[in-house]
Design an enzyme around this catalytic site. Structure first.
Site, PDB file in Angstrom:
ATOM      1  N   SER A 198      -3.981  57.113  10.157  1.00  0.00           N
ATOM      2  CA  SER A 198      -4.648  56.099  10.957  1.00  0.00           C
ATOM      3  C   SER A 198      -5.626  56.692  11.974  1.00  0.00           C
ATOM      4  O   SER A 198      -6.477  57.476  11.598  1.00  0.00           O
ATOM      5  CB  SER A 198      -3.580  55.240  11.623  1.00  0.00           C
ATOM      6  OG  SER A 198      -4.146  54.012  11.944  1.00  0.00           O
ATOM      7  N   HIS A 252       0.447  49.569   6.297  1.00  0.00           N
ATOM      8  CA  HIS A 252      -0.181  50.655   7.047  1.00  0.00           C
ATOM      9  C   HIS A 252       0.907  51.592   7.583  1.00  0.00           C
ATOM     10  O   HIS A 252       1.634  51.236   8.517  1.00  0.00           O
ATOM     11  CB  HIS A 252      -0.932  49.997   8.209  1.00  0.00           C
ATOM     12  CG  HIS A 252      -1.711  50.937   9.054  1.00  0.00           C
ATOM     13  ND1 HIS A 252      -2.849  51.565   8.606  1.00  0.00           N
ATOM     14  CD2 HIS A 252      -1.532  51.365  10.330  1.00  0.00           C
ATOM     15  CE1 HIS A 252      -3.337  52.324   9.569  1.00  0.00           C
ATOM     16  NE2 HIS A 252      -2.551  52.217  10.631  1.00  0.00           N
TER      17      HIS A 252
HETATM   18  C1  GTR Z   1      -5.439  49.996  15.001  1.00  0.00           C
HETATM   19  C2  GTR Z   1      -6.896  50.402  14.897  1.00  0.00           C
HETATM   20  C3  GTR Z   1      -7.108  51.239  13.672  1.00  0.00           C
HETATM   21  C4  GTR Z   1      -6.054  52.298  13.469  1.00  0.00           C
HETATM   22  C5  GTR Z   1      -4.684  51.874  13.912  1.00  0.00           C
HETATM   23  C6  GTR Z   1      -3.667  53.013  14.106  1.00  0.00           C
HETATM   24  O1  GTR Z   1      -5.203  49.217  16.113  1.00  0.00           O
HETATM   25  O2  GTR Z   1      -7.660  49.227  14.851  1.00  0.00           O
HETATM   26  O3  GTR Z   1      -8.416  51.787  13.701  1.00  0.00           O
HETATM   27  O4  GTR Z   1      -6.424  53.480  14.085  1.00  0.00           O
HETATM   28  O5  GTR Z   1      -4.702  51.184  15.093  1.00  0.00           O
HETATM   29  O6  GTR Z   1      -4.012  54.077  14.591  1.00  0.00           O
HETATM   30  O7  GTR Z   1      -2.508  52.785  13.776  1.00  0.00           O
END
Ligand code: GTR
Length: 413
Positions: free
Chosen positions: A252, A393
């Site tokens: 991420s 995610h």
């Molecule tokens: C979210 C962000 C993403 C990603 C994510 C993370 O809020 O929008 O770009 O980086 O966090 O790091 O889990």
């Protein structure tokens, strides 16, 4: 039927070296061509790429996206804080190493290291930043709880439980496969909130009177990448580590930092992006999921100030993220997505890895085929790997299994 139609609508026209892509999901866009120099001439050899085009693209990413950062200081130094040769029930040696950013002993990050005890000489390692602290990666009591940062300038820090993040770090699996693991807490380098760059590594490198980075200077993502490079300086002096076989990996936001670190620091032999999305592997021009304006609004300190000029103006960006992946060539790179992670635009992550392929081909290497791999069917025949798995995610055991297979291909020839 609908999917078929959508697929049929996804046409790729290669005109004057630029890929114009249109599809139902995204508005039409034209990607900047990695193989066209700024003066319009075409790059035909790998040495032209290395000497002319690569520096052009790198500079453009520095000026417009991540910001320029200092190189690790010559005054950097290290000290071994702890060592346990009987970690993980005797399978590994665990070390904690302080990496001091400058001459002073005040500012440092702590690298947590696991090295397999069953080894013949130096070992390849996976290395990545963690979200919640080194003690959250490992359940072992001996791992120090480092200075956990708060989530904003007003909150009090809450300390995550030991091992809270351990599902993301399969230490034993790595050790059993002959790999070491190194990790650093992101907050040791730069806390993940907007404080006007008063904490973290930035002030250590301000020029006289400077109070914050200039519009083309480093944000937090570039600071994390800087920290990754500082750790690399340590790996080069650790006799247990094969510094020529370091796979840098990140999930991420930390995947964004990982790709940037892999681009600027060619000492990283392999680069792995897990669900890195916008500002990471995903193409900005698709504007699907998280967009440039969304990321700059929610995280105004991650990128350099110049990046904000491209809010809702992605087509004016002189670069796009396929060129970031191309900067890693000819070193192996792996991009992974998760099906439910639409915020990171899985197809955009794939396309960006795919459009980096022509640069790998210049080196006589294979990139990715045009067809996006189906769910759970990893593609890793060439120097660019890609998979998309079902689920959310996250970084899972399945993701790591693929990364180990990919690393085995290059590190265990
Ligand atoms: C979210 C962000 C993403 C990603 C994510 C993370 O809020 O929008 O770009 O980086 O966090 O790091 O889990």
């Amino acid at each position: 039927m609908k999917t078929l139609l959508r697929k049929a609508l996804l046409v790729l026209i290669v005109s004057s070296g630029c890929a114009t892509i249109s599809g139902q999901n995204s508005t039409d866009y034209t990607l900047p061509d990695p193989l066209l120099m700024e003066d319009g001439r075409e790059i035909k050899t790998s040495s032209e790429w290395t000497q002319i085009r690569r520096p052009e693209i790198l500079e453009s990413f520095e000026n417009n996206v991540y910001g320029k950062a200092p190189k690790p200081s010559k005054d950097m130094h290290f000290s071994i804080l702890t060592e346990d040769k009987q970690a993980l029930g005797g399978k590994a040696t665990r070390k904690e190493v302080a990496v001091y950013f400058t001459k002073s002993k005040d500012n440092y990050m702590t690298v947590l290291l696991y090295i397999p005890n069953q080894r013949n000489g130096r070992v390849p390692i996976f290395f990545g930043l963690n979200f919640d602290g080194n003690h959250a990666v490992s359940k072992e009591e001996g791992v120090a709880i480092v200075r956990i940062q708060s989530k904003s300038s007003t909150d009090m820090p809450t300390i995550p439980a030991r091992g809270a993040e351990s599902s993301r770090w399969p230490i034993e699996m790595l050790i059993e496969n002959g790999y070491g693991l190194a990790t650093v807490y992101r907050g040791d380098i730069d806390p993940d909130y907007d404080d006007g760059f008063r904490n973290g590594v930035h002030p250590l490198f301000y020029s006289n009177g400077q109070e914050k980075p200039e519009a083309d200077e480093w944000g937090t993502v570039a600071a994390w990448a800087f920290g990754l490079s500082c750790a690399m300086n340590y790996f080069e002096v650790d006799k247990d580590i094969d510094a020529k076989q370091v796979a840098v990996i990140g999930h991420s936001r930390l995947g964004k930092a990982t790709l940037w670190a892999g681009a600027i620091d060619e000492r990283f032999a392999m680069v792995i992006s897990n669900d890195s999305g916008c500002g990471g592997a995903a193409l900005s021009r698709r504007k699907i999921g998280e967009t440039v304006s969304a990321i700059n609004k929610n995280f105004p300190y991650w990128f350099c100030d110049n990046f904000k000029q491209f809010n809702d103006r992605e087509d004016f960006l002189p670069v796009d993220q396929h060129q970031l992946i191309a900067l890693i060539a000819p070193r192996p790179v792996y991009v992974a997505s998760a099906e439910e992670d639409q915020w990171a635009d899985p197809e955009g992550e794939f396309l960006s890895a795919y459009h980096a392929s022509p640069v790998y081909e210049l080196f006589g290497l294979k990139g990715l085929p045009k067809e996006m791999p189906k769910l759970s069917q990893p593609e890793m025949q060439g120097h660019i790997g890609y998979h998309i798995r079902p689920g959310k995610h996250d970084i899972t055991g399945y993701d790591w299994e693929q990364y180990i297979k990919f690393a085995d291909k290059f590190f265990k020839k």
